[in-house]
Scaffold this active site. Structure first.
Site, PDB file in Angstrom:
ATOM      1  N   SER A  18      -0.039 -40.648 -36.626  1.00  0.00           N
ATOM      2  CA  SER A  18       0.589 -40.169 -36.291  1.00  0.00           C
ATOM      3  C   SER A  18       1.954 -40.621 -36.475  1.00  0.00           C
ATOM      4  CB  SER A  18       0.873 -40.073 -34.739  1.00  0.00           C
ATOM      5  OG  SER A  18       0.894 -42.049 -34.396  1.00  0.00           O
ATOM      6  N   ASN A 105      -1.665 -49.272 -25.889  1.00  0.00           N
ATOM      7  CA  ASN A 105      -2.218 -47.799 -24.841  1.00  0.00           C
ATOM      8  C   ASN A 105      -0.846 -47.513 -24.077  1.00  0.00           C
ATOM      9  OD1 ASN A 105      -3.990 -47.576 -26.142  1.00  0.00           O
ATOM     10  ND2 ASN A 105      -6.061 -48.594 -24.876  1.00  0.00           N
ATOM     11  N   HIS A 151      10.493  -0.572 -13.689  1.00  0.00           N
ATOM     12  CA  HIS A 151       9.318   0.449 -14.963  1.00  0.00           C
ATOM     13  C   HIS A 151       9.523   0.423 -16.159  1.00  0.00           C
ATOM     14  CE1 HIS A 151       6.086   0.157 -11.544  1.00  0.00           C
ATOM     15  NE2 HIS A 151       7.147   0.696 -10.887  1.00  0.00           N
ATOM     16  N   SER A 272      20.540  -6.297 -42.266  1.00  0.00           N
ATOM     17  CA  SER A 272      19.553  -5.781 -42.861  1.00  0.00           C
ATOM     18  C   SER A 272      20.140  -6.267 -44.225  1.00  0.00           C
ATOM     19  CB  SER A 272      19.504  -4.583 -42.925  1.00  0.00           C
ATOM     20  OG  SER A 272      18.274  -4.220 -43.382  1.00  0.00           O
ATOM     21  N   LYS A 278      22.952  -2.582 -40.161  1.00  0.00           N
ATOM     22  CA  LYS A 278      22.729  -3.175 -38.967  1.00  0.00           C
ATOM     23  C   LYS A 278      22.762  -4.525 -38.831  1.00  0.00           C
ATOM     24  CE  LYS A 278      18.850  -2.463 -38.472  1.00  0.00           C
ATOM     25  NZ  LYS A 278      17.751  -2.118 -38.905  1.00  0.00           N
ATOM     26  N   ASN A 280      21.775  -7.015 -36.349  1.00  0.00           N
ATOM     27  CA  ASN A 280      19.742  -7.083 -35.197  1.00  0.00           C
ATOM     28  C   ASN A 280      20.194  -8.363 -34.915  1.00  0.00           C
ATOM     29  OD1 ASN A 280      18.700  -5.274 -37.360  1.00  0.00           O
ATOM     30  ND2 ASN A 280      18.505  -6.423 -39.077  1.00  0.00           N
ATOM     31  N   GLU A 285      15.388 -11.999 -30.166  1.00  0.00           N
ATOM     32  CA  GLU A 285      14.683 -11.106 -30.743  1.00  0.00           C
ATOM     33  C   GLU A 285      13.742 -12.546 -31.124  1.00  0.00           C
ATOM     34  OE1 GLU A 285      14.553  -7.065 -32.901  1.00  0.00           O
ATOM     35  OE2 GLU A 285      14.796  -9.085 -33.950  1.00  0.00           O
ATOM     36  N   GLN A 317      -3.165 -38.826 -28.205  1.00  0.00           N
ATOM     37  CA  GLN A 317      -2.125 -39.214 -29.047  1.00  0.00           C
ATOM     38  C   GLN A 317      -1.244 -37.213 -29.445  1.00  0.00           C
ATOM     39  OE1 GLN A 317      -2.679 -41.334 -33.611  1.00  0.00           O
ATOM     40  NE2 GLN A 317      -2.690 -39.003 -33.881  1.00  0.00           N
TER      41      GLN A 317
END
Length: 464
Positions: A18, A105, A151, A272, A278, A280, A285, A317
């Protein structure tokens, strides 16, 4: 000597290790090791000389880790073994006493509790910053009309300040959830050993005080096998991320040409690769897209814990990567949401124009009929007829003639001027005078309550 005749398979070593992700726990592991060493000396389990040598070794390891000079070994399975190995290299054979009266532990469970508790505090601070940004924008736009939606259809007008405050209260609840997660991570597992306790007269209460835990886990089996505090953190994060996704979704919609309600700050938008015109809303998002990732980590850890026999299994783990990635994701998206809310520009006239659609005043007309002692269902049916008539000839409600009003509602036909007054935008907004409503007086009440909530949160964190 090992009880095994054959060495571990290379793939098993990779599966079992780990270290690739748990090395972020090192500050907590060093801190709890210091407290553990001091407690062992206090209880005469080790000598004062051993204590000083171990503490000096831990100090040296801390410097190496903080300065990125720590060299991990090929056989370092996890951060806990790596630190113990290096302390032994520095302090000599006495380093072997570091692990007296504890197991990996209870050691790992303690590190995770300390980490979860700290990240819960950070989450509360980050959420408070977002709440402050929302409150500032709500105060700034307290009386800016906009359509409210159900809606995703225009329903009733509201003030922008009222709409932004809806998110403020969502995040206020999220902050409370993380406060709960912080409290739940405040029970100390250390001292439970592998599962049954340890064979030394240790002082877990001293450890709790040293490490700022409120209490100890009362059962040694539960101490090493429980990960409720991780589930609590992930649960709070999943709900918070879902709220962030709703903020992101609305910013995407509102900044589109079709809505035109706002423009995102350049710092939180992208261009873009093909279309130079553009702008964006990539950050907004990603608020939508990151939420199910966090929710997935919660579901996955529930899967890990499901039907897991007591006490410890290597399955546990798997708590780390789920928590660590969720922490990173949530903290980043909270920062993004705060930046976008603080910098977004709203377009008042476009929002006012959209809120001026008379059709969203239909409910107010129905309420007028109810005040004339007409049952609401009859009033609703009558106004529905008016809406059909207006749509049928491409007119607004205020353009309907007295004859058309009479055909659907004699009560309204007798009050043509009152109907026209009711169809003015200010009348729609200011009619919602119930507690928590969008009338400006009620919005100002909310603003005051929101300021008080922020102040109370700041005071609570100062006390902690």
């Amino acid at each position: 000597m090992s009880r095994f005749e054959q060495p571990q398979h290379a793939d098993f070593k990779r599966l079992n290790s780990s270290l690739g992700f748990d090395r972020r726990l090192w500050p907590y592991d060093v801190a709890q090791s210091r407290a553990h060493v001091r407690m062992l000396a206090e209880r005469d389990v080790i000598t004062g000389e051993d204590r000083d040598a171990l503490l000096a070794g831990l100090d040296a390891v801390e410097r190496e880790l903080s300065e990125d000079r720590f060299r991990f070994g090929e056989d370092d399975e996890d951060i806990h073994m790596a630190i113990e190995r290096r302390v032994t290299e520095i302090a000599g054979p006495v380093g072997g006493r570091l692990h007296t009266a504890r197991s990996r532990n209870d050691q790992v469970a303690t590190d995770m509790a300390m980490y979860a508790r700290g990240r819960a505090r950070e989450a509360q601070a980050a959420i408070s910053a977002l709440m402050r940004a929302l409150l500032a924008r709500a105060e700034e736009h307290a009386d800016w009309p906009m359509p409210g939606y159900t809606h995703l259809q225009r329903a009733q007008p509201v003030y922008l300040g009222h709409h932004l405050l809806a998110y403020f209260w969502m995040f206020a609840r999220d902050r409370d959830r993380f406060a709960f997660a912080e409290r739940e991570a405040g029970r100390l597992p250390l001292g439970a050993g592998a599962l049954a306790g340890v064979s030394f007269d240790t002082d877990r209460r001293l450890l709790a005080r040293e490490l700022d835990f409120q209490e100890v886990v009362p059962n040694s089996i539960d101490a090493v096998s429980g990960r409720d505090f991780v589930l609590d953190w992930l649960s709070a994060a999943a709900t918070c991320a879902t709220h962030l996704s709703r903020v992101g979704a609305e910013l995407v919609l509102w900044s589109s040409s079709e809505f035109g309600f706002c423009e995102l700050p350049d710092e939180w938008a992208a261009g873009s690769s093909l279309m130079p015109q553009k702008k964006n809303p990539d950050a907004a998002e990603l608020l939508r897209a990151k939420a199910p990732r966090v929710v997935g980590h919660l579901a996955a850890l529930h899967g890990v814990m499901h039907a897991l026999p007591l006490a410890y299994g290597k399955d546990l783990q798997e708590d780390k990567e789920h928590l660590f990635d969720a922490v990173d994701t949530l903290e980043l998206t909270l920062a993004a949401a705060t930046g976008m809310i603080a910098g977004v520009s709203f377009y008042r006239e476009r929002m006012r124009e959209a809120a001026g659609d008379e059709m969203i005043a239909a409910t107010d007309l129905a309420d007028r009929l109810v005040r004339s002692e007409l049952p609401f269902r009859e009033a609703n049916a009558g106004v529905s007829g008016l809406v059909r008539a207006a749509l049928g000839r491409g007119a607004t409600l205020s353009e309907l003639s007295a004859e058309e009003l009479a055909a659907h509602s004699p009560v309204l036909a007798a009050r043509v001027e009152e109907v026209k007054a009711a169809l003015s935008q200010d009348a729609w907004l200011e009619s919602k005078v119930s507690e928590g409503g969008t009338a400006l007086a009620r919005v100002r009440d909310q603003l005051g309550a929101a300021r008080a909530a922020l102040d109370a949160g700041a005071a609570a964190r100062a006390r902690a």
